[in-house]
Design a protein around this motif. Structure first.
Motif, mmCIF file in Angstrom:
data_model
loop_
_atom_site.group_PDB
_atom_site.id
_atom_site.type_symbol
_atom_site.label_atom_id
_atom_site.label_comp_id
_atom_site.label_asym_id
_atom_site.label_seq_id
_atom_site.Cartn_x
_atom_site.Cartn_y
_atom_site.Cartn_z
ATOM 1 N N CYS A 14 53.123 27.172 50.710
ATOM 2 C CA CYS A 14 51.974 26.269 50.574
ATOM 3 C C CYS A 14 50.831 26.719 51.480
ATOM 4 C CB CYS A 14 52.372 24.842 50.905
ATOM 5 S SG CYS A 14 53.700 24.192 49.861
ATOM 6 N N ASP A 15 51.160 27.090 52.698
ATOM 7 C CA ASP A 15 50.142 27.561 53.637
ATOM 8 C C ASP A 15 49.480 28.837 53.119
ATOM 9 O OD1 ASP A 15 50.831 25.445 55.284
ATOM 10 O OD2 ASP A 15 52.084 26.671 56.611
ATOM 11 N N ALA A 16 50.279 29.746 52.565
ATOM 12 C CA ALA A 16 49.735 30.992 52.021
ATOM 13 C C ALA A 16 48.835 30.707 50.821
ATOM 14 C CB ALA A 16 50.876 31.936 51.633
ATOM 15 N N ALA A 17 49.249 29.792 49.963
ATOM 16 C CA ALA A 17 48.433 29.441 48.792
ATOM 17 C C ALA A 17 47.102 28.840 49.229
ATOM 18 C CB ALA A 17 49.185 28.470 47.890
ATOM 19 N N LEU A 18 47.136 27.975 50.222
ATOM 20 C CA LEU A 18 45.907 27.361 50.713
ATOM 21 C C LEU A 18 44.954 28.418 51.272
ATOM 22 C CD1 LEU A 18 44.147 24.931 51.348
ATOM 23 C CD2 LEU A 18 45.463 24.648 53.478
ATOM 24 N N GLU A 19 45.475 29.390 51.989
ATOM 25 C CA GLU A 19 44.629 30.469 52.512
ATOM 26 C C GLU A 19 43.937 31.224 51.389
ATOM 27 O OE1 GLU A 19 46.749 33.043 55.194
ATOM 28 O OE2 GLU A 19 47.450 31.359 56.402
ATOM 29 N N VAL A 20 44.676 31.539 50.332
ATOM 30 C CA VAL A 20 44.095 32.245 49.181
ATOM 31 C C VAL A 20 43.027 31.381 48.521
ATOM 32 C CG1 VAL A 20 44.594 33.108 46.852
ATOM 33 C CG2 VAL A 20 46.121 33.679 48.749
ATOM 34 N N VAL A 21 43.344 30.117 48.300
ATOM 35 C CA VAL A 21 42.400 29.203 47.656
ATOM 36 C C VAL A 21 41.120 29.077 48.494
ATOM 37 C CG1 VAL A 21 42.043 26.787 47.017
ATOM 38 C CG2 VAL A 21 44.154 27.947 46.350
ATOM 39 N N GLU A 22 41.258 28.971 49.785
ATOM 40 C CA GLU A 22 40.078 28.850 50.652
ATOM 41 C C GLU A 22 39.224 30.123 50.622
ATOM 42 O OE1 GLU A 22 38.774 26.277 51.706
ATOM 43 O OE2 GLU A 22 40.216 24.884 52.557
ATOM 44 N N ARG A 23 39.864 31.299 50.564
ATOM 45 C CA ARG A 23 39.089 32.547 50.475
ATOM 46 C C ARG A 23 38.289 32.588 49.179
ATOM 47 N NH1 ARG A 23 43.793 35.061 52.619
ATOM 48 N NH2 ARG A 23 44.336 35.876 50.563
ATOM 49 N N VAL A 24 38.906 32.196 48.089
ATOM 50 C CA VAL A 24 38.205 32.190 46.803
ATOM 51 C C VAL A 24 37.118 31.123 46.806
ATOM 52 C CG1 VAL A 24 38.465 31.796 44.315
ATOM 53 C CG2 VAL A 24 40.155 33.177 45.552
ATOM 54 N N ARG A 25 37.403 29.993 47.412
ATOM 55 C CA ARG A 25 36.433 28.893 47.484
ATOM 56 C C ARG A 25 35.164 29.293 48.251
ATOM 57 N NH1 ARG A 25 37.999 23.052 49.961
ATOM 58 N NH2 ARG A 25 35.908 22.378 50.352
ATOM 59 N N ALA A 26 35.278 30.236 49.156
ATOM 60 C CA ALA A 26 34.101 30.729 49.883
ATOM 61 C C ALA A 26 33.139 31.455 48.943
ATOM 62 C CB ALA A 26 34.531 31.659 51.011
ATOM 63 N N ARG A 27 33.661 31.977 47.829
ATOM 64 C CA ARG A 27 32.832 32.688 46.845
ATOM 65 C C ARG A 27 32.476 31.836 45.629
ATOM 66 N NH1 ARG A 27 36.943 36.249 48.182
ATOM 67 N NH2 ARG A 27 37.972 36.067 46.168
ATOM 68 N N ILE A 28 33.390 30.966 45.244
ATOM 69 C CA ILE A 28 33.200 30.118 44.064
ATOM 70 C C ILE A 28 33.408 28.677 44.515
ATOM 71 C CG2 ILE A 28 33.993 29.558 41.735
ATOM 72 C CD1 ILE A 28 35.182 32.409 41.607
ATOM 73 N N PRO A 29 32.355 27.907 44.657
ATOM 74 C CA PRO A 29 32.527 26.543 45.171
ATOM 75 C C PRO A 29 33.251 25.623 44.182
ATOM 76 C CG PRO A 29 30.200 27.042 44.763
ATOM 77 C CD PRO A 29 30.972 28.261 44.422
ATOM 78 N N PHE A 30 34.131 24.803 44.730
ATOM 79 C CA PHE A 30 34.825 23.788 43.935
ATOM 80 C C PHE A 30 35.358 22.724 44.885
ATOM 81 C CE2 PHE A 30 37.756 27.365 44.630
ATOM 82 C CZ PHE A 30 38.792 26.763 45.311
ATOM 83 N N GLU A 31 35.666 21.578 44.317
ATOM 84 C CA GLU A 31 36.280 20.493 45.081
ATOM 85 C C GLU A 31 37.757 20.819 45.273
ATOM 86 O OE1 GLU A 31 37.421 15.769 44.507
ATOM 87 O OE2 GLU A 31 36.096 16.735 43.061
#
Length: 92
Positions: A14-31
């Motif tokens: 879960c922690d690893a998934a959140l890190e990936v999601v946050e990196r992508v979120r820095a480029r593509i904004p989403f809630e």
């Protein structure tokens, strides 16, 4: 666009998934919503052995692992209105 991550505390996947999601979120904004399955017995029953599970706009997209390139491609397809192909997370 909204991304929901179903997880629980002390879950390394879960922690690893959140890190990936946050990196992508820095480029593509989403809630982003983090949802602990421990808050609801129905969620524990549904996802106990499958966390993390990532939903994008209420559609199951990933479980167990999230790859950065795959997540980014999926989000871009959603943004462009392109139909997204089936994935194992959505077939179950």
């Amino acid at each position: 666009m909204r991304v929901d991550i179903y997880s629980k505390p002390a879950c390394s996947l879960c922690d690893a998934a959140l890190e990936v999601v946050e990196r992508v979120r820095a480029r593509i904004p989403f809630e982003l919503r983090l949802i602990s399955i421990l808050e609801d017995p129905a969620l524990v029953a549904a996802y106990r052995y499958d966390i993390p599970v990532v939903f994008i706009n209420e559609q199951a997209a990933f479980k167990h692992r999230v790859e950065e390139a795959e997540l980014e491609a999926y989000l871009l397809q959603v943004l462009n209105g392109t139909q997204v192909a089936h994935s194992p997370a959505r077939d179950e």
